[in-house]
Design a protein around this motif. Structure first.
Motif, PDB file in Angstrom:
ATOM      1  N   ARG A  63       9.322 -24.488 -11.400  1.00 38.63           N
ATOM      2  CA  ARG A  63      10.040 -24.071 -12.584  1.00 38.63           C
ATOM      3  C   ARG A  63      10.500 -22.426 -12.150  1.00 38.63           C
ATOM      4  O   ARG A  63      10.100 -22.024 -11.095  1.00 38.63           O
ATOM      5  N   ASP A  73      10.681 -25.370 -16.809  1.00 40.33           N
ATOM      6  CA  ASP A  73      10.397 -26.116 -15.558  1.00 40.33           C
ATOM      7  C   ASP A  73      11.889 -26.788 -15.215  1.00 40.33           C
ATOM      8  O   ASP A  73      12.800 -27.182 -16.182  1.00 40.33           O
ATOM      9  N   THR A 120       5.246 -28.916  -9.708  1.00 43.73           N
ATOM     10  CA  THR A 120       6.099 -28.724 -11.021  1.00 43.73           C
ATOM     11  C   THR A 120       6.918 -27.479 -10.238  1.00 43.73           C
ATOM     12  O   THR A 120       6.407 -26.679  -9.631  1.00 43.73           O
ATOM     13  N   SER A 174       9.553 -32.080 -12.039  1.00 40.72           N
ATOM     14  CA  SER A 174       8.190 -32.217 -11.758  1.00 40.72           C
ATOM     15  C   SER A 174       7.875 -33.521 -11.413  1.00 40.72           C
ATOM     16  O   SER A 174       8.847 -34.437 -11.536  1.00 40.72           O
TER      17      SER A 174
END
Length: 592
Positions: free
Chosen positions: A354, A359, A352, A362
């Motif tokens: 972010r 985010d 992921t 992902s």
């Protein structure tokens, strides 16, 4: 003959004693040095009024691995080295804490070029050196005449000469730009040139997180996922360190073990160490109990659980710089899983990316026959600082590995001062004039774009521009790997007070011609080698020299070296005396 044997023996003894002492003071070639260069110019007092950089340095000091080598430099008008390079241990950490009050001895100017040069003296390139630079301003060298030109020349030397030279010497520069006044384009350029991380802290509250992001590049650590103040410890965790961020006036932090024992700074219990700072708690627990641990109290953003474990999550090298709209391949695997004995169900691995807003993208990595998990990060459509989190979940365990990265556009663009053209340069190395076509439009009209070299283009702007603020829309079409990529680029704004970069950051470099502080006498500052300056240098460097001398004298080999020197001195004195007695008396003529 006896005399010659004794002298030869003394020299051999001296050399044998000196060589091990020198070897023991150096880290292994695999262990890189860590050097900090901290801006102490006058503007730091305003941009970091709570002196959070001291907390950031303290955090680095606490988390740097033992046996690594580190040192600290400060720079403003002058460059000082209050903490010389040394092996990280409890004694070194204490010396580092002792010099923190000097972070508030503010100076004029920001001589970044001298700081980069002096902080990397003696770097040979045989092992990697990490240089962490914190500054809140722009290149601002001490000068009386033609100062703007001298500032620009110093900045150009950093980009064209110094940064490439440091990259060849295996120096990785990680930059932390504090405040919007910092020259973020320069910080990003030298970080990208050397393979380091460029972090931006728009205010002092974000400074600790920036320090942690850089440390994550210097010395990455295995982690346990922390969710809602809870984390799960498995039987392969030998030790964990809980780093809990909080505000200055937040309530106390309590750590609760699986059997209900409550640990605090006043009653640490099984905690081997509990470091309290106004902004964070650092709690180390050796041989922790298996099960769910809980944190009661404030748990700020960026808090994490660092572990020492035989079961570890590993990844192939992930660069500190990612490029917007370009897929990033990932290769991840688990080490020590056979010892863990959870072969009944295959773990899952997720990635992921972010940033501060949440985010970005992902993906789940797919297991392959060699035990690795592979995949690609796609749809990276935001630029700036971000964190790539790799998480593995299995039967009875979970592991987390994070990488701090900087996402940048694939092409940089700079507007000419006279607004006659936009110069564009490929930031992603795979872009060339042969596989990339640039399209530029202004108010719906297509502008002329011509190649200006390998990986460079120039957008010609109309002679007459609208009086209001307008933007040039830019798009890159790339033919690569049997694919056609349409990459939108950030627009370039026209009719601003200063040249604007492609990222939209204003580059008004001449706005600050020099930092003037009313509480310092200019006469002393204009004389860099005055008696007051020399005395200040002596005060800055005396504690480090004294501590190193004391540490050297504690080594038994030092006394052997001293004995060898004393023996050599006695033998030389004895030989001189014998030669003096062997000389025949000289005839003296009578004088009138």
């Amino acid at each position: 003959m006896l005399y010659r044997w004794l002298v030869t023996g003394a020299w051999l003894l001296l050399m044998l004693m000196a060589l091990p002492a020198q070897a023991s003071s150096q880290a292994s070639p695999e262990q890189g040095d860590v050097r900090l260069a901290i801006d102490v110019s006058g503007s730091m007092k305003d941009n970091d009024p709570d002196n959070l950089r001291a907390s950031g340095i303290r955090l680095l000091v606490d988390l740097l691995p033992d046996s690594s080598r580190a040192g600290l430099w400060t720079f403003g008008q002058h460059v000082a080295n209050p903490l010389g390079m040394g092996t990280v241990n409890d004694q070194w950490r204490q010396r580092a804490l002792d010099v923190l009050p000097r972070m508030t001895r503010y100076e004029q100017f920001t001589d970044l070029e001298s700081a980069l040069d002096m902080a990397t003296q003696g770097v040979a390139g045989d092992r990697k050196t990490h240089l962490i630079v914190l500054t809140d301003g722009m290149v601002d060298v001490p000068a009386i005449n033609d100062k703007p030109a001298r500032d620009r020349a110093s900045r150009e030397r950093i980009i064209r000469t110094l940064a490439p030279d440091l990259a060849e010497r295996n120096v990785v520069i990680h930059t932390i730009a504090l405040s919007r006044n910092a020259d973020t384009d320069l910080m990003r350029t030298i970080s990208q040139e050397t393979g380091g991380l460029a972090s931006v802290a728009e205010d002092s509250r974000a400074l600790l997180r920036s320090f942690l992001d850089v440390l994550n590049q210097v010395a990455p650590r295995q982690q346990l996922p922390l969710e809602n103040g809870r984390f799960q410890v498995d039987d392969q965790v030998r030790e964990f360190t809980a780093l809990i961020f909080h505000e200055q006036n937040d309530g106390p932090v309590t750590l609760i073990s699986p059997d209900g024992e409550r640990l605090s700074i006043d009653a640490p219990g099984v905690a081997g160490r509990w470091r309290h700072d106004d902004r964070y708690e650092l709690i180390t627990v050796p041989e922790p109990a298996v099960g769910e641990w809980r944190i009661e109290g404030p748990v700020g953003a960026g808090s994490r659980i660092l572990i020492d474990s035989s079961l570890q999550l590993r990844s192939a090298t992930i660069p500190a710089t990612l490029y917007a709209h370009i897929d990033q391949p990932l290769d991840v695997w688990l080490e020590g899983r056979n010892e863990q004995g959870s072969a009944s169900s295959a773990p899952t691995v997720d990635a992921t990316l972010r940033d501060a807003d949440g985010d970005i993208t992902s993906t789940r990595l797919q297991p392959e026959s060699d035990g690795h998990y592979r995949g690609r990060l796609e749809q990276i459509d935001r630029v700036g600082n971000a964190e790539l989190a790799l998480r593995a979940r299995g039967d009875g365990f979970s592991r987390l590995l994070t990488h701090s990265v900087n996402v940048v556009p694939v092409i940089d663009a700079v507007l000419a001062g006279d607004q006659s053209h936009i110069a564009m340069t490929a930031a992603w190395p795979r872009l060339t004039r042969d596989n990339t076509r640039i399209e530029a439009t202004l108010l719906g009209e297509t502008l002329d774009v011509a190649p200006a070299g390998e990986g460079r283009w120039q957008v010609t702007l109309p002679d007459t521009l609208p009086e209001e603020s307008v933007s040039v829309a830019l798009t890159a079409t790339v033919a690569l790997d049997n694919r056609i990529l349409e990459i939108p680029l950030p627009p370039v704004a026209l009719n601003s007070d200063a040249a604007t970069s492609l990222s939209g950051a204003r580059l008004d470099r001449d706005a600050i011609s020099g930092e003037r502080m009313i509480d310092q006498q200019s006469d002393d500052q204009d004389q860099p080698w005055s008696l007051q300056r020399l005395w200040g240098l002596a005060q800055d460097n005396w504690p480090a020299a004294r501590a190193q001398a004391i540490q050297w004298l504690k080594d038994p080999r030092a006394w052997w070296v001293a004995a060898a020197l004393l023996l050599l001195y006695v033998l030389l004195a004895f030989r001189r005396r014998r030669l003096r007695h062997r000389r025949p008396p000289q005839r003296r003529d009578p004088s009138v």
